[in-house]
Design a protein around this motif. Sequence first.
Motif, PDB file in Angstrom:
ATOM      1  N   HIS A  37      36.587  42.082  29.863  1.00 55.92           N
ATOM      2  CA  HIS A  37      37.987  41.664  29.732  1.00 55.92           C
ATOM      3  C   HIS A  37      38.329  41.346  28.273  1.00 55.92           C
ATOM      4  O   HIS A  37      39.330  41.826  27.733  1.00 55.92           O
ATOM      5  N   GLN A  38      37.481  40.554  27.628  1.00 59.70           N
ATOM      6  CA  GLN A  38      37.754  40.201  26.233  1.00 59.70           C
ATOM      7  C   GLN A  38      37.637  41.427  25.325  1.00 59.70           C
ATOM      8  O   GLN A  38      38.450  41.613  24.411  1.00 59.70           O
ATOM      9  N   PHE A  39      36.643  42.270  25.591  1.00 53.72           N
ATOM     10  CA  PHE A  39      36.454  43.466  24.773  1.00 53.72           C
ATOM     11  C   PHE A  39      37.686  44.367  24.811  1.00 53.72           C
ATOM     12  O   PHE A  39      38.162  44.849  23.772  1.00 53.72           O
ATOM     13  N   TYR A  58      40.704  43.511  25.637  1.00 49.90           N
ATOM     14  CA  TYR A  58      41.829  42.818  25.004  1.00 49.90           C
ATOM     15  C   TYR A  58      41.784  43.006  23.488  1.00 49.90           C
ATOM     16  O   TYR A  58      42.797  43.316  22.840  1.00 49.90           O
ATOM     17  N   GLN A  59      40.580  42.861  22.919  1.00 47.92           N
ATOM     18  CA  GLN A  59      40.438  42.982  21.472  1.00 47.92           C
ATOM     19  C   GLN A  59      40.632  44.418  20.991  1.00 47.92           C
ATOM     20  O   GLN A  59      41.227  44.657  19.939  1.00 47.92           O
ATOM     21  N   GLN A  60      40.107  45.376  21.772  1.00 48.43           N
ATOM     22  CA  GLN A  60      40.127  46.760  21.341  1.00 48.43           C
ATOM     23  C   GLN A  60      41.420  47.487  21.683  1.00 48.43           C
ATOM     24  O   GLN A  60      41.862  48.371  20.952  1.00 48.43           O
ATOM     25  N   LYS A  61      42.032  47.126  22.831  1.00 51.77           N
ATOM     26  CA  LYS A  61      43.196  47.870  23.300  1.00 51.77           C
ATOM     27  C   LYS A  61      44.438  47.002  23.521  1.00 51.77           C
ATOM     28  O   LYS A  61      45.505  47.512  23.860  1.00 51.77           O
ATOM     29  N   GLY A  62      44.274  45.689  23.397  1.00 50.52           N
ATOM     30  CA  GLY A  62      45.401  44.797  23.595  1.00 50.52           C
ATOM     31  C   GLY A  62      45.766  44.584  25.052  1.00 50.52           C
ATOM     32  O   GLY A  62      46.873  44.113  25.359  1.00 50.52           O
ATOM     33  N   TRP A  63      44.848  44.904  25.962  1.00 51.74           N
ATOM     34  CA  TRP A  63      45.123  44.753  27.388  1.00 51.74           C
ATOM     35  C   TRP A  63      44.989  43.289  27.791  1.00 51.74           C
ATOM     36  O   TRP A  63      43.986  42.640  27.463  1.00 51.74           O
ATOM     37  N   ASP A  64      45.971  42.791  28.552  1.00 47.82           N
ATOM     38  CA  ASP A  64      45.849  41.432  29.061  1.00 47.82           C
ATOM     39  C   ASP A  64      44.998  41.431  30.330  1.00 47.82           C
ATOM     40  O   ASP A  64      44.565  42.482  30.818  1.00 47.82           O
ATOM     41  N   GLU A 118      45.719  40.834  33.445  1.00 47.79           N
ATOM     42  CA  GLU A 118      46.296  41.550  34.583  1.00 47.79           C
ATOM     43  C   GLU A 118      46.082  43.061  34.460  1.00 47.79           C
ATOM     44  O   GLU A 118      45.766  43.727  35.447  1.00 47.79           O
ATOM     45  N   THR A 119      46.232  43.582  33.260  1.00 47.18           N
ATOM     46  CA  THR A 119      46.050  45.017  33.046  1.00 47.18           C
ATOM     47  C   THR A 119      44.606  45.426  33.306  1.00 47.18           C
ATOM     48  O   THR A 119      44.335  46.432  33.962  1.00 47.18           O
ATOM     49  N   VAL A 120      43.668  44.641  32.801  1.00 45.10           N
ATOM     50  CA  VAL A 120      42.250  44.956  32.998  1.00 45.10           C
ATOM     51  C   VAL A 120      41.886  44.854  34.476  1.00 45.10           C
ATOM     52  O   VAL A 120      41.197  45.725  35.023  1.00 45.10           O
ATOM     53  N   THR A 121      42.344  43.798  35.136  1.00 39.72           N
ATOM     54  CA  THR A 121      42.018  43.609  36.549  1.00 39.72           C
ATOM     55  C   THR A 121      42.600  44.728  37.395  1.00 39.72           C
ATOM     56  O   THR A 121      41.950  45.215  38.327  1.00 39.72           O
ATOM     57  N   ASN A 122      43.815  45.154  37.093  1.00 34.90           N
ATOM     58  CA  ASN A 122      44.426  46.268  37.811  1.00 34.90           C
ATOM     59  C   ASN A 122      43.612  47.544  37.619  1.00 34.90           C
ATOM     60  O   ASN A 122      43.396  48.313  38.567  1.00 34.90           O
ATOM     61  N   MET A 123      43.145  47.775  36.383  1.00 35.55           N
ATOM     62  CA  MET A 123      42.309  48.935  36.109  1.00 35.55           C
ATOM     63  C   MET A 123      41.012  48.893  36.920  1.00 35.55           C
ATOM     64  O   MET A 123      40.591  49.896  37.500  1.00 35.55           O
ATOM     65  N   LEU A 124      40.390  47.727  36.991  1.00 34.07           N
ATOM     66  CA  LEU A 124      39.129  47.594  37.722  1.00 34.07           C
ATOM     67  C   LEU A 124      39.316  47.779  39.227  1.00 34.07           C
ATOM     68  O   LEU A 124      38.415  48.263  39.911  1.00 34.07           O
ATOM     69  N   ASN A 125      40.486  47.402  39.738  1.00 30.28           N
ATOM     70  CA  ASN A 125      40.745  47.508  41.171  1.00 30.28           C
ATOM     71  C   ASN A 125      41.253  48.881  41.601  1.00 30.28           C
ATOM     72  O   ASN A 125      40.886  49.375  42.673  1.00 30.28           O
TER      73      ASN A 125
END
Length: 407
Positions: free
Chosen positions: A261-263, A265-271, A273-280
Amino acid sequence: MPLRMNSTPTLSGWTMSQNILVINSGSSSVKFSLFDMTHQTETASGLAERLGSDAAALTLRWADGEYRQALHDSDYATVLTQIIAVLTEQQLLHHLPKVIGHRVVHGGEVFSDPVIVTDEVLASIRQCIALAPLHNPANLAGIEALATLYPDIPQVAVFDTAFHQSLAPKAFLYAVPYKLYEQQGVRRYGFHGVSHQYVAAEAATRLGISAQHGIISAHLGNGCSACAVANGQSMDTTMGMTPLEGLVMGTRSGDVDPGLHQFLYQQKGWDVETVTNMLNKESGMLGLSGLSNDMRTLEAAANEGVERAQLALAVFCFRLARHIGGLATALTRLDALVFTGGIGENSRFIRATVIENLAIFGFRLDNELNARNGDMLGVISTGPGPKVVVIETKEELMIARAALALI
Protein backbone atom coordinates in the motif's frame (compact mmCIF):
# COMPACT_ATOMS: atom_id res chain seq x y z
CA MET A 1 -37.32 -0.80 3.99
CA PRO A 2 -39.34 -2.37 6.82
CA LEU A 3 -39.36 -6.17 6.82
CA ARG A 4 -42.63 -7.68 7.96
CA MET A 5 -41.61 -11.07 9.26
CA ASN A 6 -44.72 -12.55 10.82
CA SER A 7 -47.72 -11.17 8.95
CA THR A 8 -50.14 -13.23 6.85
CA PRO A 9 -49.24 -13.90 3.17
CA THR A 10 -51.10 -11.55 0.88
CA LEU A 11 -50.72 -13.13 -2.57
CA SER A 12 -54.16 -14.35 -3.56
CA GLY A 13 -54.51 -18.12 -3.91
CA TRP A 14 -51.09 -18.92 -2.45
CA THR A 15 -50.56 -20.90 0.74
CA MET A 16 -47.62 -21.59 3.00
CA SER A 17 -45.64 -24.79 2.38
CA GLN A 18 -42.50 -26.64 3.37
CA ASN A 19 -40.73 -25.08 0.39
CA ILE A 20 -37.54 -23.24 1.26
CA LEU A 21 -35.83 -20.95 -1.23
CA VAL A 22 -32.10 -20.55 -0.70
CA ILE A 23 -30.11 -17.71 -2.22
CA ASN A 24 -26.31 -17.87 -2.35
CA SER A 25 -25.02 -14.58 -3.77
CA GLY A 26 -21.33 -14.62 -4.64
CA SER A 27 -19.01 -11.99 -6.00
CA SER A 28 -19.81 -12.87 -9.63
CA SER A 29 -22.70 -15.32 -9.40
CA VAL A 30 -26.00 -16.14 -7.71
CA LYS A 31 -26.67 -19.77 -6.93
CA PHE A 32 -30.20 -20.65 -5.90
CA SER A 33 -32.10 -23.73 -4.86
CA LEU A 34 -35.69 -24.57 -4.06
CA PHE A 35 -36.14 -27.33 -1.48
CA ASP A 36 -39.15 -29.39 -0.43
CA MET A 37 -38.19 -30.01 3.18
CA THR A 38 -41.12 -32.37 3.75
CA HIS A 39 -39.21 -34.88 1.66
CA GLN A 40 -35.74 -33.32 2.10
CA THR A 41 -35.43 -32.99 -1.67
CA GLU A 42 -34.23 -30.26 -3.98
CA THR A 43 -37.03 -29.30 -6.36
CA ALA A 44 -34.96 -27.04 -8.59
CA SER A 45 -31.61 -25.31 -8.67
CA GLY A 46 -29.86 -22.84 -10.84
CA LEU A 47 -27.03 -20.45 -11.39
CA ALA A 48 -26.80 -16.92 -12.66
CA GLU A 49 -23.14 -16.67 -13.56
CA ARG A 50 -20.52 -14.33 -14.98
CA LEU A 51 -22.50 -11.39 -13.68
CA GLY A 52 -21.33 -8.00 -14.80
CA SER A 53 -20.03 -9.35 -18.11
CA ASP A 54 -21.47 -9.72 -21.60
CA ALA A 55 -21.56 -13.49 -21.02
CA ALA A 56 -23.96 -13.28 -18.04
CA ALA A 57 -26.50 -16.09 -18.18
CA LEU A 58 -29.15 -17.83 -16.10
CA THR A 59 -29.52 -21.61 -15.98
CA LEU A 60 -32.35 -23.39 -14.15
CA ARG A 61 -32.52 -27.17 -13.77
CA TRP A 62 -35.16 -29.47 -12.31
CA ALA A 63 -35.93 -33.19 -12.46
CA ASP A 64 -37.10 -33.34 -16.06
CA GLY A 65 -36.17 -30.02 -17.53
CA GLU A 66 -33.69 -27.24 -18.07
CA TYR A 67 -34.06 -23.56 -18.89
CA ARG A 68 -31.39 -21.13 -20.09
CA GLN A 69 -31.39 -17.47 -20.95
CA ALA A 70 -28.95 -14.61 -21.39
CA LEU A 71 -28.99 -11.86 -18.77
CA HIS A 72 -28.69 -8.46 -20.36
CA ASP A 73 -29.14 -6.66 -17.04
CA SER A 74 -27.17 -8.52 -14.41
CA ASP A 75 -27.32 -6.40 -11.27
CA TYR A 76 -28.33 -8.47 -8.26
CA ALA A 77 -31.82 -7.06 -7.79
CA THR A 78 -32.71 -7.66 -11.45
CA VAL A 79 -31.23 -11.16 -11.43
CA LEU A 80 -33.12 -12.20 -8.29
CA THR A 81 -36.36 -10.84 -9.69
CA GLN A 82 -35.77 -12.85 -12.84
CA ILE A 83 -35.03 -16.02 -10.86
CA ILE A 84 -38.39 -15.76 -9.07
CA ALA A 85 -40.15 -15.08 -12.36
CA VAL A 86 -38.61 -18.12 -14.06
CA LEU A 87 -39.38 -20.44 -11.13
CA THR A 88 -43.00 -19.30 -11.30
CA GLU A 89 -43.28 -19.47 -15.09
CA GLN A 90 -41.90 -23.01 -15.13
CA GLN A 91 -44.53 -23.98 -12.51
CA LEU A 92 -41.88 -24.97 -9.99
CA LEU A 93 -43.03 -22.49 -7.36
CA HIS A 94 -46.71 -23.13 -6.61
CA HIS A 95 -46.79 -22.08 -2.96
CA LEU A 96 -45.24 -19.36 -0.92
CA PRO A 97 -41.92 -20.55 0.52
CA LYS A 98 -42.01 -21.19 4.24
CA VAL A 99 -38.75 -19.31 4.61
CA ILE A 100 -36.04 -17.82 2.42
CA GLY A 101 -32.49 -18.61 3.50
CA HIS A 102 -29.51 -16.49 2.56
CA ARG A 103 -25.81 -17.11 2.68
CA VAL A 104 -24.26 -13.99 4.22
CA VAL A 105 -20.50 -13.84 4.06
CA HIS A 106 -19.46 -11.68 7.00
CA GLY A 107 -21.10 -11.53 10.40
CA GLY A 108 -18.13 -10.16 12.32
CA GLU A 109 -18.21 -11.27 15.94
CA VAL A 110 -21.90 -10.35 16.17
CA PHE A 111 -23.31 -13.47 14.51
CA SER A 112 -22.19 -16.99 15.38
CA ASP A 113 -25.52 -18.65 14.49
CA PRO A 114 -28.27 -18.26 11.86
CA VAL A 115 -30.72 -15.44 12.58
CA ILE A 116 -34.12 -14.29 11.33
CA VAL A 117 -33.59 -11.10 9.34
CA THR A 118 -34.87 -7.89 10.89
CA ASP A 119 -34.04 -4.25 10.25
CA GLU A 120 -31.53 -4.47 13.10
CA VAL A 121 -29.88 -7.54 11.54
CA LEU A 122 -29.64 -5.74 8.20
CA ALA A 123 -27.97 -2.81 9.91
CA SER A 124 -25.39 -5.11 11.49
CA ILE A 125 -24.70 -6.79 8.14
CA ARG A 126 -24.18 -3.36 6.59
CA GLN A 127 -21.64 -2.55 9.29
CA CYS A 128 -19.60 -5.50 8.04
CA ILE A 129 -19.46 -4.29 4.43
CA ALA A 130 -15.98 -2.85 4.99
CA LEU A 131 -14.86 -6.37 5.94
CA ALA A 132 -16.41 -8.04 2.86
CA PRO A 133 -16.81 -5.36 0.17
CA LEU A 134 -17.41 -7.84 -2.68
CA HIS A 135 -19.99 -9.98 -0.90
CA ASN A 136 -22.00 -8.31 1.85
CA PRO A 137 -23.48 -5.76 -0.57
CA ALA A 138 -24.63 -8.63 -2.80
CA ASN A 139 -26.06 -10.48 0.21
CA LEU A 140 -27.96 -7.36 1.26
CA ALA A 141 -29.24 -6.82 -2.28
CA GLY A 142 -30.64 -10.34 -2.30
CA ILE A 143 -32.38 -9.95 1.03
CA GLU A 144 -33.86 -6.58 0.15
CA ALA A 145 -35.01 -7.61 -3.32
CA LEU A 146 -36.80 -10.67 -1.96
CA ALA A 147 -38.28 -8.67 0.91
CA THR A 148 -39.95 -6.53 -1.76
CA LEU A 149 -41.21 -9.58 -3.66
CA TYR A 150 -42.23 -11.59 -0.56
CA PRO A 151 -42.63 -9.12 2.32
CA ASP A 152 -44.55 -11.64 4.42
CA ILE A 153 -42.04 -14.48 4.25
CA PRO A 154 -39.41 -14.78 6.99
CA GLN A 155 -35.85 -14.58 5.78
CA VAL A 156 -32.94 -16.22 7.56
CA ALA A 157 -29.27 -15.26 7.30
CA VAL A 158 -26.66 -18.00 7.64
CA PHE A 159 -23.14 -16.64 8.07
CA ASP A 160 -19.96 -17.94 6.45
CA THR A 161 -17.93 -16.78 9.41
CA ALA A 162 -19.85 -18.80 12.01
CA PHE A 163 -18.04 -22.14 11.53
CA HIS A 164 -14.69 -20.50 12.26
CA GLN A 165 -15.71 -19.19 15.67
CA SER A 166 -13.89 -22.25 17.05
CA LEU A 167 -10.50 -20.82 16.06
CA ALA A 168 -8.21 -20.29 19.03
CA PRO A 169 -6.69 -16.85 19.66
CA LYS A 170 -3.32 -18.10 18.39
CA ALA A 171 -5.01 -18.70 15.02
CA PHE A 172 -7.30 -15.68 14.77
CA LEU A 173 -5.18 -12.87 16.20
CA TYR A 174 -2.93 -10.66 14.09
CA ALA A 175 0.38 -9.50 15.56
CA VAL A 176 -0.77 -5.87 15.72
CA PRO A 177 -1.58 -3.78 18.81
CA TYR A 178 -4.11 -5.79 20.83
CA LYS A 179 -6.33 -2.76 21.32
CA LEU A 180 -7.22 -2.95 17.61
CA TYR A 181 -8.87 -6.30 18.32
CA GLU A 182 -10.54 -5.04 21.48
CA GLN A 183 -11.84 -1.81 19.97
CA GLN A 184 -12.32 -2.49 16.24
CA GLY A 185 -12.54 -6.28 16.10
CA VAL A 186 -9.39 -6.58 13.99
CA ARG A 187 -8.85 -10.34 13.77
CA ARG A 188 -9.07 -13.27 11.37
CA TYR A 189 -12.65 -14.47 10.84
CA GLY A 190 -12.48 -16.97 7.97
CA PHE A 191 -15.13 -17.62 5.32
CA HIS A 192 -16.78 -20.37 3.26
CA GLY A 193 -17.65 -21.87 6.63
CA VAL A 194 -20.88 -23.50 5.45
CA SER A 195 -19.00 -25.28 2.67
CA HIS A 196 -16.02 -26.36 4.79
CA GLN A 197 -18.32 -27.69 7.51
CA TYR A 198 -20.36 -29.70 5.03
CA VAL A 199 -17.56 -31.29 2.99
CA ALA A 200 -15.44 -32.14 6.03
CA ALA A 201 -18.36 -33.95 7.65
CA GLU A 202 -19.23 -35.64 4.36
CA ALA A 203 -15.64 -36.81 3.87
CA ALA A 204 -15.52 -38.29 7.35
CA THR A 205 -18.76 -40.16 6.69
CA ARG A 206 -17.80 -41.43 3.23
CA LEU A 207 -14.35 -42.60 4.28
CA GLY A 208 -15.49 -44.10 7.58
CA ILE A 209 -13.08 -41.92 9.53
CA SER A 210 -13.39 -41.98 13.31
CA ALA A 211 -14.70 -39.06 15.32
CA GLN A 212 -11.05 -38.15 15.96
CA HIS A 213 -9.88 -36.97 12.57
CA GLY A 214 -8.01 -34.32 10.65
CA ILE A 215 -9.22 -33.01 7.29
CA ILE A 216 -8.10 -30.16 5.06
CA SER A 217 -10.72 -28.81 2.68
CA ALA A 218 -10.05 -26.56 -0.30
CA HIS A 219 -13.04 -24.57 -1.52
CA LEU A 220 -12.07 -23.28 -4.95
CA GLY A 221 -14.29 -20.98 -6.97
CA ASN A 222 -14.05 -17.31 -7.93
CA GLY A 223 -13.36 -16.94 -4.22
CA CYS A 224 -11.04 -19.53 -2.68
CA SER A 225 -10.14 -20.66 0.81
CA ALA A 226 -8.81 -23.72 2.57
CA CYS A 227 -9.55 -24.91 6.09
CA ALA A 228 -8.06 -27.31 8.64
CA VAL A 229 -10.82 -29.26 10.42
CA ALA A 230 -10.15 -31.38 13.51
CA ASN A 231 -12.96 -33.55 14.83
CA GLY A 232 -15.56 -31.42 13.08
CA GLN A 233 -14.22 -28.06 14.25
CA SER A 234 -12.40 -25.39 12.29
CA MET A 235 -8.85 -25.01 13.60
CA ASP A 236 -7.39 -22.67 11.00
CA THR A 237 -8.30 -21.23 7.63
CA THR A 238 -6.70 -19.12 4.93
CA MET A 239 -9.06 -16.14 4.74
CA GLY A 240 -8.75 -13.53 7.43
CA MET A 241 -10.49 -10.35 8.56
CA THR A 242 -11.79 -10.01 5.01
CA PRO A 243 -12.08 -12.50 2.14
CA LEU A 244 -9.00 -10.87 0.57
CA GLU A 245 -6.44 -12.76 2.66
CA GLY A 246 -5.05 -16.15 1.73
CA LEU A 247 -5.19 -17.93 -1.61
CA VAL A 248 -4.98 -16.46 -5.09
CA MET A 249 -8.57 -16.07 -6.36
CA GLY A 250 -10.47 -14.95 -9.44
CA THR A 251 -9.99 -11.20 -8.99
CA ARG A 252 -8.52 -11.09 -5.47
CA SER A 253 -4.80 -11.13 -4.82
CA GLY A 254 -4.72 -13.24 -1.71
CA ASP A 255 -1.69 -12.62 0.51
CA VAL A 256 0.50 -9.64 -0.38
CA ASP A 257 3.09 -7.69 1.56
CA PRO A 258 1.18 -5.05 3.59
CA GLY A 259 3.92 -2.62 2.60
CA LEU A 260 2.52 -2.71 -0.93
CA HIS A 261 0.00 0.00 0.00
CA GLN A 262 2.71 2.48 0.95
CA PHE A 263 4.89 1.50 -2.01
CA LEU A 264 2.10 2.13 -4.53
CA TYR A 265 1.20 5.39 -2.82
CA GLN A 266 4.80 6.58 -3.11
CA GLN A 267 5.36 5.31 -6.64
CA LYS A 268 1.97 5.93 -8.24
CA GLY A 269 0.11 8.24 -5.87
CA TRP A 270 -2.60 5.66 -5.21
CA ASP A 271 -4.57 6.11 -2.01
CA VAL A 272 -5.66 3.23 0.23
CA GLU A 273 -9.06 2.91 -1.45
CA THR A 274 -7.49 2.66 -4.90
CA VAL A 275 -5.01 0.00 -3.82
CA THR A 276 -7.65 -2.01 -1.97
CA ASN A 277 -9.98 -1.88 -4.97
CA MET A 278 -7.14 -3.12 -7.18
CA LEU A 279 -6.41 -6.01 -4.81
CA ASN A 280 -10.08 -7.01 -4.67
CA LYS A 281 -11.25 -6.51 -8.25
CA GLU A 282 -8.27 -6.32 -10.59
CA SER A 283 -5.85 -8.88 -9.19
CA GLY A 284 -5.77 -12.67 -8.75
CA MET A 285 -6.11 -14.73 -11.89
CA LEU A 286 -7.42 -11.74 -13.83
CA GLY A 287 -4.49 -9.57 -12.88
CA LEU A 288 -1.85 -12.24 -13.47
CA SER A 289 -3.22 -13.41 -16.80
CA GLY A 290 -4.48 -10.10 -18.14
CA LEU A 291 -7.14 -12.27 -19.76
CA SER A 292 -9.88 -13.53 -17.45
CA ASN A 293 -10.83 -14.49 -13.92
CA ASP A 294 -12.62 -17.62 -15.18
CA MET A 295 -10.60 -20.81 -14.70
CA ARG A 296 -12.20 -22.50 -17.72
CA THR A 297 -11.08 -19.68 -19.98
CA LEU A 298 -7.58 -19.70 -18.52
CA GLU A 299 -7.11 -23.46 -18.82
CA ALA A 300 -8.19 -23.31 -22.47
CA ALA A 301 -5.77 -20.45 -23.12
CA ALA A 302 -2.94 -22.25 -21.32
CA ASN A 303 -3.53 -25.33 -23.50
CA GLU A 304 -3.15 -23.06 -26.52
CA GLY A 305 0.23 -21.86 -25.26
CA VAL A 306 -0.71 -18.47 -23.79
CA GLU A 307 2.18 -17.88 -21.38
CA ARG A 308 0.42 -15.47 -19.02
CA ALA A 309 -2.42 -17.96 -18.58
CA GLN A 310 0.12 -20.69 -17.83
CA LEU A 311 1.84 -18.42 -15.32
CA ALA A 312 -1.43 -17.59 -13.56
CA LEU A 313 -2.27 -21.28 -13.20
CA ALA A 314 1.19 -22.08 -11.85
CA VAL A 315 0.97 -19.33 -9.21
CA PHE A 316 -2.57 -20.39 -8.24
CA CYS A 317 -1.58 -24.02 -7.70
CA PHE A 318 1.69 -23.33 -5.90
CA ARG A 319 0.13 -20.86 -3.49
CA LEU A 320 -2.71 -23.27 -2.74
CA ALA A 321 -0.27 -26.11 -2.06
CA ARG A 322 1.82 -23.87 0.18
CA HIS A 323 -1.21 -22.91 2.26
CA ILE A 324 -2.34 -26.52 2.54
CA GLY A 325 1.09 -27.36 3.92
CA GLY A 326 0.74 -24.59 6.48
CA LEU A 327 -2.75 -25.66 7.52
CA ALA A 328 -1.43 -29.13 8.35
CA THR A 329 0.37 -27.62 11.35
CA ALA A 330 -3.04 -27.00 12.97
CA LEU A 331 -3.76 -30.76 12.96
CA THR A 332 -2.34 -33.72 14.86
CA ARG A 333 -3.21 -36.10 12.01
CA LEU A 334 -4.24 -35.81 8.37
CA ASP A 335 -6.84 -38.25 7.06
CA ALA A 336 -8.05 -36.51 3.92
CA LEU A 337 -7.65 -33.57 1.58
CA VAL A 338 -10.95 -32.49 0.04
CA PHE A 339 -11.40 -30.47 -3.16
CA THR A 340 -14.73 -28.67 -3.53
CA GLY A 341 -16.30 -25.61 -5.16
CA GLY A 342 -16.69 -25.05 -8.89
CA ILE A 343 -12.96 -25.35 -9.61
CA GLY A 344 -12.20 -28.00 -7.01
CA GLU A 345 -15.01 -30.24 -8.22
CA ASN A 346 -14.34 -29.90 -11.95
CA SER A 347 -10.75 -28.96 -12.75
CA ARG A 348 -8.71 -32.10 -13.18
CA PHE A 349 -5.66 -30.02 -14.08
CA ILE A 350 -5.76 -27.89 -10.93
CA ARG A 351 -6.16 -30.93 -8.67
CA ALA A 352 -3.32 -32.81 -10.35
CA THR A 353 -0.97 -29.82 -10.23
CA VAL A 354 -1.70 -29.10 -6.56
CA ILE A 355 -1.12 -32.75 -5.63
CA GLU A 356 2.15 -32.67 -7.55
CA ASN A 357 3.22 -29.70 -5.43
CA LEU A 358 2.32 -31.63 -2.27
CA ALA A 359 4.63 -34.56 -2.89
CA ILE A 360 6.04 -34.27 0.63
CA PHE A 361 2.70 -35.50 2.02
CA GLY A 362 2.89 -38.76 0.11
CA PHE A 363 -0.35 -38.30 -1.84
CA ARG A 364 -0.62 -40.69 -4.79
CA LEU A 365 -2.97 -39.40 -7.46
CA ASP A 366 -4.86 -41.92 -9.60
CA ASN A 367 -4.99 -40.22 -13.01
CA GLU A 368 -7.96 -42.26 -14.19
CA LEU A 369 -9.99 -41.51 -11.07
CA ASN A 370 -9.03 -37.85 -11.28
CA ALA A 371 -10.21 -37.74 -14.89
CA ARG A 372 -13.62 -39.03 -13.69
CA ASN A 373 -13.73 -36.58 -10.75
CA GLY A 374 -13.40 -39.51 -8.36
CA ASP A 375 -14.86 -42.94 -7.72
CA MET A 376 -18.22 -43.59 -6.05
CA LEU A 377 -16.91 -41.96 -2.87
CA GLY A 378 -15.13 -39.17 -4.73
CA VAL A 379 -11.65 -40.57 -4.02
CA ILE A 380 -8.99 -39.70 -6.61
CA SER A 381 -5.93 -41.14 -4.81
CA THR A 382 -4.51 -44.61 -4.26
CA GLY A 383 -2.40 -46.36 -1.68
CA PRO A 384 -2.09 -45.90 2.07
CA GLY A 385 -1.97 -42.57 3.79
CA PRO A 386 -4.26 -39.56 3.50
CA LYS A 387 -6.98 -39.77 0.86
CA VAL A 388 -7.65 -37.10 -1.73
CA VAL A 389 -11.37 -36.66 -2.30
CA VAL A 390 -13.62 -34.61 -4.58
CA ILE A 391 -16.91 -33.70 -2.91
CA GLU A 392 -19.65 -31.51 -4.30
CA THR A 393 -20.38 -28.82 -1.76
CA LYS A 394 -24.00 -28.39 -0.72
CA GLU A 395 -24.06 -25.02 0.96
CA GLU A 396 -27.66 -24.48 -0.08
CA LEU A 397 -28.89 -27.66 1.65
CA MET A 398 -27.03 -26.69 4.82
CA ILE A 399 -28.63 -23.24 4.69
CA ALA A 400 -32.10 -24.72 4.10
CA ARG A 401 -31.75 -27.01 7.10
CA ALA A 402 -30.51 -24.19 9.31
CA ALA A 403 -33.33 -21.88 8.18
CA LEU A 404 -36.03 -24.49 8.79
CA ALA A 405 -34.62 -25.36 12.20
CA LEU A 406 -34.55 -21.71 13.24
CA ILE A 407 -38.17 -20.90 12.40
